[in-house]
Design an enzyme around this catalytic site. Structure first.
Site, mmCIF file in Angstrom:
data_model
loop_
_atom_site.group_PDB
_atom_site.id
_atom_site.type_symbol
_atom_site.label_atom_id
_atom_site.label_comp_id
_atom_site.label_asym_id
_atom_site.label_seq_id
_atom_site.Cartn_x
_atom_site.Cartn_y
_atom_site.Cartn_z
ATOM 1 N N TYR A 51 0.899 -1.285 -0.043
ATOM 2 C CA TYR A 51 0.029 -0.033 0.096
ATOM 3 C C TYR A 51 0.762 1.283 -0.157
ATOM 4 C CZ TYR A 51 -3.898 3.293 1.668
ATOM 5 O OH TYR A 51 -4.554 4.026 1.662
ATOM 6 N N VAL A 56 -10.050 1.250 12.742
ATOM 7 C CA VAL A 56 -10.166 1.257 13.923
ATOM 8 C C VAL A 56 -11.661 2.055 14.484
ATOM 9 C CG1 VAL A 56 -8.843 3.623 14.194
ATOM 10 C CG2 VAL A 56 -9.190 1.973 16.121
ATOM 11 N N SER A 101 -14.615 1.975 12.630
ATOM 12 C CA SER A 101 -15.616 1.246 12.435
ATOM 13 C C SER A 101 -15.689 -0.030 13.232
ATOM 14 C CB SER A 101 -15.579 0.983 11.026
ATOM 15 O OG SER A 101 -14.397 0.307 10.473
HETATM 16 P P1 NAD Z 1 -12.837 1.765 0.626
HETATM 17 O O1 NAD Z 1 -12.008 0.453 0.728
HETATM 18 O O2 NAD Z 1 -14.082 1.890 1.061
HETATM 19 O O3 NAD Z 1 -13.031 2.284 -1.010
HETATM 20 C C1 NAD Z 1 -12.342 1.689 -2.099
HETATM 21 C C2 NAD Z 1 -13.284 1.576 -3.322
HETATM 22 O O4 NAD Z 1 -12.448 1.295 -4.585
HETATM 23 C C3 NAD Z 1 -14.014 0.517 -2.985
HETATM 24 O O5 NAD Z 1 -15.218 0.772 -3.496
HETATM 25 C C4 NAD Z 1 -13.549 -0.655 -4.100
HETATM 26 O O6 NAD Z 1 -14.509 -1.584 -4.508
HETATM 27 C C5 NAD Z 1 -12.855 0.106 -5.100
HETATM 28 N N1 NAD Z 1 -11.962 -0.493 -5.771
HETATM 29 C C6 NAD Z 1 -10.750 -1.221 -5.139
HETATM 30 N N2 NAD Z 1 -10.164 -1.780 -5.982
HETATM 31 C C7 NAD Z 1 -10.635 -1.384 -7.474
HETATM 32 C C8 NAD Z 1 -10.236 -1.900 -8.815
HETATM 33 N N3 NAD Z 1 -9.093 -2.307 -8.954
HETATM 34 N N4 NAD Z 1 -11.012 -1.282 -9.733
HETATM 35 C C9 NAD Z 1 -12.106 -0.349 -9.483
HETATM 36 N N5 NAD Z 1 -12.613 -0.158 -7.972
HETATM 37 C C10 NAD Z 1 -11.820 -0.637 -7.150
HETATM 38 O O7 NAD Z 1 -11.857 2.772 0.924
HETATM 39 P P2 NAD Z 1 -11.881 4.397 1.249
HETATM 40 O O8 NAD Z 1 -11.637 4.601 2.513
HETATM 41 O O9 NAD Z 1 -13.259 4.944 0.511
HETATM 42 O O10 NAD Z 1 -10.605 5.118 0.437
HETATM 43 C C11 NAD Z 1 -10.904 5.388 -0.995
HETATM 44 C C12 NAD Z 1 -9.370 6.137 -1.439
HETATM 45 O O11 NAD Z 1 -9.032 7.220 -0.331
HETATM 46 C C13 NAD Z 1 -8.463 4.798 -1.231
HETATM 47 O O12 NAD Z 1 -7.433 5.139 -2.772
HETATM 48 C C14 NAD Z 1 -7.650 5.194 -0.103
HETATM 49 O O13 NAD Z 1 -6.285 4.640 -0.338
HETATM 50 C C15 NAD Z 1 -7.722 6.504 0.114
HETATM 51 N N6 NAD Z 1 -7.392 6.638 1.356
HETATM 52 C C16 NAD Z 1 -8.543 6.806 2.209
HETATM 53 C C17 NAD Z 1 -8.149 6.935 3.779
HETATM 54 C C18 NAD Z 1 -9.242 7.045 4.704
HETATM 55 O O14 NAD Z 1 -8.995 7.303 6.009
HETATM 56 N N7 NAD Z 1 -10.613 6.708 4.371
HETATM 57 C C19 NAD Z 1 -6.913 7.544 3.967
HETATM 58 C C20 NAD Z 1 -5.791 7.410 2.948
HETATM 59 C C21 NAD Z 1 -6.451 7.221 1.835
HETATM 60 N N1 UDP Z 2 -6.268 -0.589 15.610
HETATM 61 C C1 UDP Z 2 -6.820 -1.161 16.920
HETATM 62 N N2 UDP Z 2 -8.045 -1.878 16.852
HETATM 63 C C2 UDP Z 2 -8.849 -2.380 15.623
HETATM 64 C C3 UDP Z 2 -8.180 -1.604 14.617
HETATM 65 C C4 UDP Z 2 -7.259 -0.643 14.532
HETATM 66 O O1 UDP Z 2 -6.077 -0.901 17.669
HETATM 67 O O2 UDP Z 2 -9.511 -2.969 16.078
HETATM 68 C C5 UDP Z 2 -5.258 0.261 15.548
HETATM 69 C C6 UDP Z 2 -4.329 -0.077 14.550
HETATM 70 O O3 UDP Z 2 -3.220 -0.851 15.206
HETATM 71 C C7 UDP Z 2 -3.670 1.357 14.224
HETATM 72 C C8 UDP Z 2 -4.870 2.284 14.528
HETATM 73 O O4 UDP Z 2 -5.782 1.609 15.311
HETATM 74 O O5 UDP Z 2 -2.616 1.693 15.215
HETATM 75 C C9 UDP Z 2 -5.534 2.797 13.280
HETATM 76 O O6 UDP Z 2 -5.673 1.614 12.475
HETATM 77 P P1 UDP Z 2 -6.468 1.636 11.126
HETATM 78 O O7 UDP Z 2 -6.602 0.343 10.487
HETATM 79 O O8 UDP Z 2 -7.932 2.316 11.489
HETATM 80 O O9 UDP Z 2 -5.650 2.803 10.088
HETATM 81 P P2 UDP Z 2 -4.297 2.779 9.804
HETATM 82 O O10 UDP Z 2 -3.260 2.132 10.652
HETATM 83 O O11 UDP Z 2 -4.020 2.734 8.474
HETATM 84 O O12 UDP Z 2 -3.853 4.172 10.117
#
Ligand code: NAD
Ligand code: UDP
Length: 309
Positions: free
Chosen positions: A143, A185, A187
């Site tokens: 990632y 975390v 959700s």
């Molecule tokens: P999510 O997993 O809920 O949504 C991702 C979506 O992309 C899903 O609908 C999935 O089906 C679709 N997808 C995955 N692979 C695909 C493919 N090969 N072709 C077409 N569709 C595909 O995640 P999210 O939280 O909505 O994140 C959206 C974007 O934002 C991602 O690129 C993620 O890396 C980035 N992002 C999110 C967060 C966050 O906190 N939510 C933080 C950093 C980056």
């Molecule tokens: N985490 C946790 N319990 C959970 C899910 C996540 O303690 O059920 C912790 C995880 O180890 C991390 C932080 O919460 O330190 C945020 O995790 P998340 O997966 O939400 O995002 P990211 O690590 O990518 O920031």
């Protein structure tokens, strides 16, 4: 928009349809982590179209495309680690296909990058100029390195072909339309609290994250997309309110109104110890500041999960 059926995408589709009466939204998704039900009610909307497609395959659009939000990529660690090779393919081959689409249509592209490009940060809070401390061999590398490579390709397309690009680095965002089984975390804790189960804290819970409510984040997306062509980023988008994971557990427990216990599980490999955005650039370039405090955002998210469960 790619990834429009996921958490951020489902919210962004709705925001664009509501606030931009001239905009037609095409949602491209293969439902790898997103859910059809997130966009089901939009299918009857006259300005919405769903295309089921994997962005690892070349992408063609019948309509003229002006703006592309590239969100397609699993974002939750358990999801992106399930098939790490596929995660890298989405980030590298997927973005190439999306950039080719942008090139063909002379469209502007906004790339959803991540705070993960900073890895285990040794600069705190993280400024955009910080080049990060990322492992290229660990379980998060697919990632982190995938997203870094995607940024690199976006800027190369900008320099080589003059494509208009915008890169935002998103910090931990939460809100409605998250999948109860997503694994991140916020959700996890809310679903566990609502079901009367122990909250699973990984490690000792002293690691920190900064939590941004989805509406705030997406306002930043839209402002970034509308900014002048010279604003290419990367720009951090997130809420600098920083909490330990243990504090997040305590807050969720209090807001749900339950006295479930906290149980401890091992800290996953390469889990960053701290994370907090420096948002001076977004404030200056986009006039953007997050407005929703964690308590208010968590309450709205708890409401959503109550109905969802
Ligand atoms: P999510 O997993 O809920 O949504 C991702 C979506 O992309 C899903 O609908 C999935 O089906 C679709 N997808 C995955 N692979 C695909 C493919 N090969 N072709 C077409 N569709 C595909 O995640 P999210 O939280 O909505 O994140 C959206 C974007 O934002 C991602 O690129 C993620 O890396 C980035 N992002 C999110 C967060 C966050 O906190 N939510 C933080 C950093 C980056
Ligand atoms: N985490 C946790 N319990 C959970 C899910 C996540 O303690 O059920 C912790 C995880 O180890 C991390 C932080 O919460 O330190 C945020 O995790 P998340 O997966 O939400 O995002 P990211 O690590 O990518 O920031």
């Amino acid at each position: 928009m790619t990834g429009g059926a996921g958490f951020l995408g489902a919210n962004l589709c709705r925001k664009l349809l509501k606030e931009q009466p001239e905009t037609e939204v095409v949602c491209v998704d293969n439902f790898y982590t997103g859910r059809r039900r997130n966009v089901e009610e939009l299918l009857s909307h006259p300005r919405f179209r769903l295309v089921e497609h994997d962005i690892v395959e070349p992408l063609e659009m019948e309509e003229q495309v002006d703006e592309i939000y590239n969100l397609a990529c699993p974002a939750s660690p358990p999801h992106y680690q399930k098939d790490p090779v596929y995660t890298t393919r989405i980030n590298v081959i997927g973005i190439l296909n999306v950039l080719e689409l942008a090139r063909k249509h002379d469209a502007k592209i906004l790339q959803a990058s991540t705070s993960e490009v900073y890895g285990e940060p040794q600069v705190h809070p993280q400024v955009e100029g910080y080049r990060g401390n990322v492992s290229c061999t660990g379980i998060r590398s697919c990632y982190d390195e995938g997203k870094r490579c995607a940024e690199s390709l976006v800027f190369d397309y900008h320099r080589m072909y003059g494509i208009r690009v915008k890169v935002v680095r998103i910090f931990n965002t939460y809100g409605p339309y998250m999948d109860p089984k997503d694994g991140r975390v916020v959700s996890n804790f809310i679903v566990q609290a609502l079901q009367g189960k122990d909250l699973t804290v990984y490690g000792d819970g002293s690691q920190t994250r900064s939590l941004c409510y989805v509406d705030d984040l997406l306002e930043g997306f839209v402002r970034m997309m509308a900014s002048e062509d010279s604003v290419v980023g990367p720009v951090n988008l997130g809420n600098p309110e920083e909490y330990t994971v243990k504090e997040i557990a305590g807050l969720v427990r209090e807001l749900v109104g339950t006295n479930v216990r906290i149980s401890y599980a091992p800290l996953p490999q390469d889990d960053p110890t701290q994370r907090r955005p420096d948002i001076c650039l977004a404030q200056k370039m986009l006039g953007w500041t997050p407005k929703v405090p964690a308590r208010a955002g968590l309450e709205r998210t708890i409401e959503y999960f109550r109905e969802e469960l």
